[in-house]
Design an enzyme around this catalytic site. Structure first.
Site, short mmCIF file in Angstrom:
data_model
loop_
_atom_site.label_atom_id
_atom_site.label_comp_id
_atom_site.label_asym_id
_atom_site.label_seq_id
_atom_site.Cartn_x
_atom_site.Cartn_y
_atom_site.Cartn_z
N LEU A 207 0.85 -1.20 0.00
CA LEU A 207 0.00 0.00 0.00
C LEU A 207 0.88 1.24 0.00
CD1 LEU A 207 -2.42 -0.79 2.97
CD2 LEU A 207 -3.04 -0.81 0.54
N HIS A 208 0.60 2.18 -0.90
CA HIS A 208 1.32 3.46 -0.79
C HIS A 208 0.57 4.63 -1.42
CE1 HIS A 208 2.61 2.06 -4.77
NE2 HIS A 208 2.91 3.31 -5.07
N ARG A 209 -0.62 4.39 -2.00
CA ARG A 209 -1.33 5.50 -2.65
C ARG A 209 -1.90 6.45 -1.60
NH1 ARG A 209 -0.21 3.08 -7.28
NH2 ARG A 209 1.20 4.82 -7.56
N ASP A 284 -2.46 -1.49 -3.82
CA ASP A 284 -2.93 -0.33 -4.57
C ASP A 284 -1.87 0.09 -5.58
OD1 ASP A 284 -1.00 0.87 -2.99
OD2 ASP A 284 -2.44 2.03 -1.78
#
Ligand code: UDP
Length: 361
Positions: A207-209, A284
Protein backbone atom coordinates in the site's frame (compact mmCIF):
# COMPACT_ATOMS: atom_id res chain seq x y z
CA UNK A 1 31.11 16.55 -42.84
CA UNK A 2 30.72 13.64 -40.44
CA UNK A 3 31.55 10.07 -41.52
CA UNK A 4 28.92 7.57 -42.57
CA UNK A 5 28.34 6.14 -39.08
CA UNK A 6 25.52 7.99 -37.39
CA UNK A 7 25.79 7.86 -33.61
CA UNK A 8 22.94 8.42 -31.23
CA UNK A 9 23.14 9.45 -27.60
CA UNK A 10 20.19 8.27 -25.53
CA UNK A 11 19.72 9.57 -22.00
CA UNK A 12 17.40 7.69 -19.61
CA UNK A 13 15.85 9.56 -16.69
CA UNK A 14 14.61 7.48 -13.74
CA UNK A 15 13.99 8.20 -10.10
CA UNK A 16 11.64 5.86 -8.26
CA UNK A 17 11.27 2.13 -7.62
CA UNK A 18 8.84 1.27 -10.43
CA UNK A 19 11.03 3.10 -12.98
CA UNK A 20 13.96 0.73 -12.60
CA UNK A 21 12.12 -2.44 -13.73
CA UNK A 22 10.85 -0.51 -16.76
CA UNK A 23 14.21 0.94 -17.79
CA UNK A 24 16.26 -2.26 -17.33
CA UNK A 25 15.07 -4.13 -20.45
CA UNK A 26 15.19 -1.01 -22.64
CA UNK A 27 18.75 -0.26 -21.56
CA UNK A 28 19.68 -3.84 -22.29
CA UNK A 29 17.97 -3.96 -25.70
CA UNK A 30 19.75 -0.76 -26.79
CA UNK A 31 23.11 -1.92 -25.49
CA UNK A 32 23.38 -4.38 -28.34
CA UNK A 33 22.80 -1.69 -30.96
CA UNK A 34 25.78 -0.33 -32.84
CA UNK A 35 26.40 3.40 -32.60
CA UNK A 36 24.07 3.97 -29.67
CA UNK A 37 25.59 5.44 -26.52
CA UNK A 38 23.55 5.61 -23.32
CA UNK A 39 23.57 7.62 -20.11
CA UNK A 40 21.44 6.96 -17.03
CA UNK A 41 20.42 9.89 -14.82
CA UNK A 42 18.77 9.08 -11.48
CA UNK A 43 16.87 11.97 -9.93
CA UNK A 44 17.23 10.68 -6.38
CA UNK A 45 13.44 10.79 -5.85
CA UNK A 46 13.74 7.40 -4.11
CA UNK A 47 16.97 7.22 -2.18
CA UNK A 48 16.71 4.46 0.47
CA UNK A 49 18.94 1.51 -0.48
CA UNK A 50 15.93 -0.83 -0.41
CA UNK A 51 13.93 1.47 -2.72
CA UNK A 52 16.72 2.11 -5.22
CA UNK A 53 20.20 0.57 -5.01
CA UNK A 54 19.01 -3.02 -4.55
CA UNK A 55 17.22 -2.86 -7.91
CA UNK A 56 20.32 -1.83 -9.83
CA UNK A 57 22.11 -4.85 -8.36
CA UNK A 58 19.31 -7.35 -8.84
CA UNK A 59 18.23 -6.18 -12.30
CA UNK A 60 21.84 -6.22 -13.48
CA UNK A 61 21.89 -2.60 -14.61
CA UNK A 62 24.96 -0.40 -14.19
CA UNK A 63 24.88 2.21 -11.43
CA UNK A 64 23.52 5.55 -12.69
CA UNK A 65 26.07 7.79 -14.42
CA UNK A 66 24.69 10.65 -12.39
CA UNK A 67 22.46 11.00 -9.33
CA UNK A 68 20.79 14.40 -8.94
CA UNK A 69 20.18 13.68 -5.25
CA UNK A 70 16.90 15.56 -4.93
CA UNK A 71 15.48 13.53 -2.03
CA UNK A 72 12.01 13.98 -0.53
CA UNK A 73 9.77 17.05 -0.71
CA UNK A 74 6.27 18.16 -1.61
CA UNK A 75 5.20 17.44 -5.17
CA UNK A 76 5.99 20.99 -6.27
CA UNK A 77 9.31 21.16 -4.45
CA UNK A 78 10.48 17.79 -5.71
CA UNK A 79 9.39 18.38 -9.31
CA UNK A 80 11.03 21.83 -9.38
CA UNK A 81 14.26 20.58 -7.88
CA UNK A 82 14.51 17.78 -10.45
CA UNK A 83 13.81 20.29 -13.24
CA UNK A 84 16.47 22.70 -12.01
CA UNK A 85 19.14 20.06 -11.66
CA UNK A 86 18.29 18.19 -14.87
CA UNK A 87 18.30 21.30 -17.05
CA UNK A 88 22.05 21.84 -16.65
CA UNK A 89 22.75 18.17 -17.30
CA UNK A 90 20.76 18.15 -20.53
CA UNK A 91 22.29 21.42 -21.74
CA UNK A 92 25.71 19.95 -21.28
CA UNK A 93 25.17 16.42 -22.57
CA UNK A 94 22.87 17.35 -25.50
CA UNK A 95 21.28 13.91 -25.95
CA UNK A 96 19.57 13.03 -29.23
CA UNK A 97 16.72 11.40 -27.35
CA UNK A 98 15.62 11.23 -23.72
CA UNK A 99 13.61 8.26 -22.42
CA UNK A 100 11.22 8.72 -19.48
CA UNK A 101 9.25 5.99 -17.74
CA UNK A 102 5.92 5.56 -15.99
CA UNK A 103 4.14 8.24 -14.00
CA UNK A 104 6.31 9.56 -11.17
CA UNK A 105 7.37 13.16 -10.49
CA UNK A 106 10.71 12.47 -12.16
CA UNK A 107 8.84 11.56 -15.36
CA UNK A 108 6.90 14.84 -15.38
CA UNK A 109 9.94 16.95 -14.48
CA UNK A 110 12.02 15.45 -17.29
CA UNK A 111 9.15 15.89 -19.75
CA UNK A 112 8.88 19.61 -18.96
CA UNK A 113 12.63 20.24 -19.11
CA UNK A 114 13.07 18.39 -22.42
CA UNK A 115 10.14 20.22 -23.98
CA UNK A 116 11.48 23.67 -23.07
CA UNK A 117 14.97 22.77 -24.31
CA UNK A 118 13.52 21.36 -27.56
CA UNK A 119 15.03 17.94 -26.83
CA UNK A 120 13.00 15.04 -28.19
CA UNK A 121 11.78 12.59 -25.59
CA UNK A 122 9.89 9.30 -25.64
CA UNK A 123 7.52 8.11 -22.93
CA UNK A 124 7.66 4.43 -22.04
CA UNK A 125 4.31 3.21 -20.60
CA UNK A 126 2.32 6.01 -22.23
CA UNK A 127 -1.45 6.33 -22.43
CA UNK A 128 -2.56 4.73 -19.16
CA UNK A 129 -5.46 6.61 -17.59
CA UNK A 130 -7.37 6.19 -14.33
CA UNK A 131 -9.50 9.24 -15.24
CA UNK A 132 -9.03 10.28 -11.63
CA UNK A 133 -7.27 13.63 -11.39
CA UNK A 134 -7.06 13.45 -7.62
CA UNK A 135 -4.17 11.01 -8.25
CA UNK A 136 -0.85 12.84 -8.64
CA UNK A 137 0.27 10.11 -11.05
CA UNK A 138 -2.64 10.88 -13.38
CA UNK A 139 -1.50 14.50 -13.71
CA UNK A 140 2.01 13.28 -14.48
CA UNK A 141 0.71 10.89 -17.16
CA UNK A 142 -1.56 13.39 -18.91
CA UNK A 143 1.03 16.18 -19.12
CA UNK A 144 3.91 13.88 -20.10
CA UNK A 145 1.89 12.34 -22.92
CA UNK A 146 0.90 15.72 -24.33
CA UNK A 147 4.56 16.70 -24.61
CA UNK A 148 6.25 13.45 -25.72
CA UNK A 149 7.53 13.06 -29.29
CA UNK A 150 7.09 9.28 -29.22
CA UNK A 151 4.67 7.35 -27.01
CA UNK A 152 5.30 3.66 -26.34
CA UNK A 153 2.12 2.00 -25.03
CA UNK A 154 1.64 -1.29 -23.15
CA UNK A 155 -1.89 -2.15 -24.33
CA UNK A 156 -4.49 -1.11 -26.92
CA UNK A 157 -6.62 0.82 -24.39
CA UNK A 158 -3.68 3.22 -23.97
CA UNK A 159 -3.66 3.94 -27.71
CA UNK A 160 -7.37 4.74 -27.58
CA UNK A 161 -6.86 7.12 -24.65
CA UNK A 162 -4.11 8.98 -26.47
CA UNK A 163 -6.02 9.28 -29.71
CA UNK A 164 -9.01 10.62 -27.79
CA UNK A 165 -6.72 13.28 -26.30
CA UNK A 166 -5.62 14.32 -29.78
CA UNK A 167 -2.17 12.73 -29.85
CA UNK A 168 -1.21 12.10 -33.48
CA UNK A 169 -1.44 8.41 -34.36
CA UNK A 170 2.02 8.31 -35.94
CA UNK A 171 3.62 9.25 -32.61
CA UNK A 172 2.09 6.25 -30.82
CA UNK A 173 3.62 2.75 -30.86
CA UNK A 174 1.95 -0.23 -29.22
CA UNK A 175 4.96 -2.22 -28.00
CA UNK A 176 3.69 -4.18 -24.97
CA UNK A 177 4.66 -4.14 -21.33
CA UNK A 178 8.31 -3.55 -20.39
CA UNK A 179 7.69 -4.39 -16.73
CA UNK A 180 6.71 -7.87 -17.88
CA UNK A 181 9.99 -8.09 -19.84
CA UNK A 182 11.86 -7.82 -16.55
CA UNK A 183 9.53 -10.28 -14.86
CA UNK A 184 9.97 -12.87 -17.64
CA UNK A 185 13.74 -12.53 -17.51
CA UNK A 186 14.07 -12.75 -13.73
CA UNK A 187 11.30 -15.15 -12.74
CA UNK A 188 13.71 -18.11 -12.79
CA UNK A 189 15.81 -16.29 -10.16
CA UNK A 190 12.87 -15.16 -8.00
CA UNK A 191 12.96 -16.44 -4.46
CA UNK A 192 11.75 -15.32 -1.06
CA UNK A 193 13.73 -17.98 0.81
CA UNK A 194 16.28 -15.36 1.94
CA UNK A 195 13.56 -13.58 3.94
CA UNK A 196 13.02 -14.65 7.53
CA UNK A 197 9.78 -16.21 8.84
CA UNK A 198 7.75 -16.15 5.63
CA UNK A 199 4.97 -18.73 5.70
CA UNK A 200 4.68 -20.67 2.42
CA UNK A 201 0.93 -19.92 2.19
CA UNK A 202 0.26 -16.21 2.66
CA UNK A 203 -1.65 -13.13 1.65
CA UNK A 204 0.73 -10.46 0.30
CA UNK A 205 0.02 -6.74 0.78
CA UNK A 206 1.47 -3.46 -0.50
CA UNK A 207 0.00 0.00 0.00
CA UNK A 208 1.32 3.46 -0.79
CA UNK A 209 -1.33 5.50 -2.65
CA UNK A 210 -2.36 8.73 -0.91
CA UNK A 211 -6.04 7.65 -1.08
CA UNK A 212 -5.25 4.74 1.26
CA UNK A 213 -2.42 5.90 3.46
CA UNK A 214 -2.65 9.68 3.88
CA UNK A 215 -5.83 9.64 5.92
CA UNK A 216 -5.01 8.11 9.33
CA UNK A 217 -8.57 6.83 9.85
CA UNK A 218 -8.59 5.01 6.55
CA UNK A 219 -5.15 3.52 7.07
CA UNK A 220 -6.17 2.35 10.53
CA UNK A 221 -9.29 0.76 9.11
CA UNK A 222 -7.28 -1.10 6.45
CA UNK A 223 -4.72 -2.31 9.00
CA UNK A 224 -7.57 -3.49 11.22
CA UNK A 225 -9.10 -5.46 8.34
CA UNK A 226 -5.72 -7.01 7.51
CA UNK A 227 -5.21 -7.99 11.16
CA UNK A 228 -8.67 -9.68 11.04
CA UNK A 229 -7.78 -11.49 7.82
CA UNK A 230 -4.48 -12.65 9.32
CA UNK A 231 -6.53 -14.96 11.54
CA UNK A 232 -7.48 -16.82 8.35
CA UNK A 233 -4.11 -16.68 6.57
CA UNK A 234 -0.75 -15.08 7.48
CA UNK A 235 -0.41 -11.60 5.95
CA UNK A 236 3.02 -10.52 4.64
CA UNK A 237 3.26 -6.74 4.28
CA UNK A 238 6.50 -5.10 3.05
CA UNK A 239 5.78 -1.50 4.05
CA UNK A 240 6.59 1.37 1.65
CA UNK A 241 8.50 4.21 3.42
CA UNK A 242 5.61 6.59 2.73
CA UNK A 243 3.20 4.25 4.48
CA UNK A 244 5.65 3.51 7.29
CA UNK A 245 5.83 7.23 8.08
CA UNK A 246 2.02 7.43 8.31
CA UNK A 247 1.82 4.28 10.44
CA UNK A 248 4.21 5.62 13.04
CA UNK A 249 1.44 7.52 14.81
CA UNK A 250 -1.10 4.65 14.75
CA UNK A 251 -1.66 2.09 17.45
CA UNK A 252 -1.56 -1.36 15.90
CA UNK A 253 -3.60 -4.41 16.83
CA UNK A 254 -1.27 -6.73 18.75
CA UNK A 255 -3.82 -9.20 20.12
CA UNK A 256 -2.80 -12.88 20.11
CA UNK A 257 -3.65 -14.60 16.83
CA UNK A 258 -2.65 -11.56 14.81
CA UNK A 259 -0.35 -12.78 12.04
CA UNK A 260 0.21 -9.48 10.26
CA UNK A 261 3.93 -9.58 9.41
CA UNK A 262 5.24 -6.08 8.77
CA UNK A 263 8.52 -5.94 6.84
CA UNK A 264 10.84 -3.40 5.30
CA UNK A 265 10.41 -3.17 1.48
CA UNK A 266 12.11 -6.19 -0.07
CA UNK A 267 14.25 -6.60 -3.20
CA UNK A 268 12.73 -7.36 -6.59
CA UNK A 269 13.68 -11.06 -6.65
CA UNK A 270 12.31 -11.56 -3.15
CA UNK A 271 9.11 -9.70 -3.94
CA UNK A 272 8.59 -11.71 -7.12
CA UNK A 273 9.08 -14.87 -5.06
CA UNK A 274 6.46 -13.64 -2.57
CA UNK A 275 4.00 -12.78 -5.36
CA UNK A 276 4.41 -16.07 -7.15
CA UNK A 277 3.64 -18.09 -4.03
CA UNK A 278 0.90 -15.81 -2.63
CA UNK A 279 -2.62 -17.21 -2.27
CA UNK A 280 -3.85 -13.69 -2.97
CA UNK A 281 -2.33 -10.20 -3.28
CA UNK A 282 -3.97 -7.06 -1.85
CA UNK A 283 -2.50 -3.85 -3.27
CA UNK A 284 -2.93 -0.33 -4.57
CA UNK A 285 0.23 -0.51 -6.71
CA UNK A 286 0.07 -0.09 -10.47
CA UNK A 287 2.84 -2.49 -11.38
CA UNK A 288 1.68 -5.23 -9.04
CA UNK A 289 -1.75 -5.35 -10.73
CA UNK A 290 0.15 -6.19 -13.93
CA UNK A 291 2.60 -8.66 -12.42
CA UNK A 292 -0.16 -10.67 -10.70
CA UNK A 293 -2.08 -10.78 -13.99
CA UNK A 294 0.97 -12.22 -15.71
CA UNK A 295 1.57 -14.70 -12.87
CA UNK A 296 -2.11 -15.72 -12.70
CA UNK A 297 -2.24 -14.85 -9.00
CA UNK A 298 -5.52 -13.37 -7.70
CA UNK A 299 -5.19 -9.62 -7.05
CA UNK A 300 -7.57 -7.44 -5.04
CA UNK A 301 -6.96 -3.76 -5.66
CA UNK A 302 -7.89 -1.32 -2.91
CA UNK A 303 -8.93 1.45 -5.28
CA UNK A 304 -12.10 2.70 -6.98
CA UNK A 305 -10.40 2.83 -10.40
CA UNK A 306 -7.34 1.65 -12.26
CA UNK A 307 -5.23 3.07 -15.09
CA UNK A 308 -4.61 -0.59 -16.04
CA UNK A 309 -8.15 -1.78 -16.92
CA UNK A 310 -6.82 -4.69 -18.97
CA UNK A 311 -5.77 -6.38 -15.71
CA UNK A 312 -9.48 -6.40 -14.78
CA UNK A 313 -11.00 -7.21 -18.18
CA UNK A 314 -8.45 -9.93 -19.05
CA UNK A 315 -6.41 -10.59 -15.93
CA UNK A 316 -6.83 -11.74 -12.34
CA UNK A 317 -7.37 -8.26 -10.90
CA UNK A 318 -10.53 -7.14 -9.12
CA UNK A 319 -11.22 -3.60 -7.88
CA UNK A 320 -12.59 -3.81 -4.35
CA UNK A 321 -12.80 -0.08 -3.63
CA UNK A 322 -12.47 1.22 -0.10
CA UNK A 323 -15.06 -0.83 1.78
CA UNK A 324 -13.34 -3.21 4.15
CA UNK A 325 -16.39 -5.52 4.19
CA UNK A 326 -15.85 -5.99 0.43
CA UNK A 327 -12.19 -6.81 1.01
CA UNK A 328 -13.06 -9.38 3.69
CA UNK A 329 -15.65 -10.95 1.38
CA UNK A 330 -13.33 -11.11 -1.64
CA UNK A 331 -10.42 -12.59 0.31
CA UNK A 332 -12.70 -15.27 1.73
CA UNK A 333 -13.99 -16.05 -1.78
CA UNK A 334 -10.42 -16.59 -3.03
CA UNK A 335 -9.49 -18.74 -0.04
CA UNK A 336 -12.63 -20.83 -0.64
CA UNK A 337 -11.49 -21.52 -4.21
CA UNK A 338 -13.60 -18.91 -6.01
CA UNK A 339 -10.76 -16.79 -7.40
CA UNK A 340 -11.13 -14.91 -10.67
CA UNK A 341 -9.36 -16.62 -13.57
CA UNK A 342 -7.47 -14.57 -16.13
CA UNK A 343 -5.23 -14.62 -19.16
CA UNK A 344 -2.11 -12.69 -20.22
CA UNK A 345 -2.76 -9.60 -22.41
CA UNK A 346 -1.33 -9.47 -25.94
CA UNK A 347 2.31 -8.33 -26.25
CA UNK A 348 3.06 -8.99 -22.57
CA UNK A 349 5.58 -11.49 -23.84
CA UNK A 350 8.97 -10.35 -22.57
CA UNK A 351 9.90 -8.60 -25.84
CA UNK A 352 8.46 -5.09 -25.48
CA UNK A 353 11.90 -3.49 -25.04
CA UNK A 354 13.17 -5.15 -28.22
CA UNK A 355 10.29 -3.52 -30.06
CA UNK A 356 11.19 -0.16 -28.47
CA UNK A 357 14.84 -0.53 -29.49
CA UNK A 358 13.80 -1.42 -33.04
CA UNK A 359 11.48 1.59 -33.24
CA UNK A 360 14.18 3.94 -31.96
CA UNK A 361 16.77 2.53 -34.38
N1 UDP B 1 8.33 -4.26 -5.45
C1 UDP B 1 9.53 -4.69 -4.88
N2 UDP B 1 9.61 -4.77 -3.52
C2 UDP B 1 8.58 -4.45 -2.67
C3 UDP B 1 7.37 -4.02 -3.26
C4 UDP B 1 7.28 -3.92 -4.65
O1 UDP B 1 10.48 -5.00 -5.60
O2 UDP B 1 8.73 -4.55 -1.45
C5 UDP B 1 8.24 -4.14 -6.93
C6 UDP B 1 7.09 -4.83 -7.62
O3 UDP B 1 7.39 -6.17 -7.91
C7 UDP B 1 6.92 -4.00 -8.88
C8 UDP B 1 7.27 -2.60 -8.42
O4 UDP B 1 8.02 -2.76 -7.21
O5 UDP B 1 7.86 -4.42 -9.87
C9 UDP B 1 6.03 -1.77 -8.15
O6 UDP B 1 6.40 -0.55 -7.59
P1 UDP B 1 5.42 0.36 -6.74
O7 UDP B 1 4.29 -0.45 -6.23
O8 UDP B 1 6.28 1.09 -5.77
O9 UDP B 1 4.93 1.46 -7.79
P2 UDP B 1 3.68 1.56 -8.78
O10 UDP B 1 3.75 0.34 -9.68
O11 UDP B 1 2.44 1.64 -7.97
O12 UDP B 1 3.94 2.80 -9.55
Amino acid sequence: MRGAVISMHILHVVGARPNFMKMAPVLQALTGRRSVSQTVVHSGQHFDANMSEVFFEQLGIPAPDLNLGVGPGSHAAQTCEIMKRLEGVLLQSKPDLVLVYGDVNTTLAAALVCSKLLIEFAHVEAGLRSFDRTMPEEINRVVTDQLASVLFTPSADANQNLEREGVAKERIRLVGNVMIDTLVRLLPKASSTGLKNIPARHLLVTLHRPSNVDDGMRLKEILGALAELSRLIPVVFPVHPRTRARMASLELDSRPGNRLLLQEPVGYLEFLGLQRSAAVVVTDSGGIQEETTFLGVPCLTLRENTERPITVTMGTNKLVGHEMAALQREVRAVLEGRAKKGSVPPLWDGRAAERIAAAIA
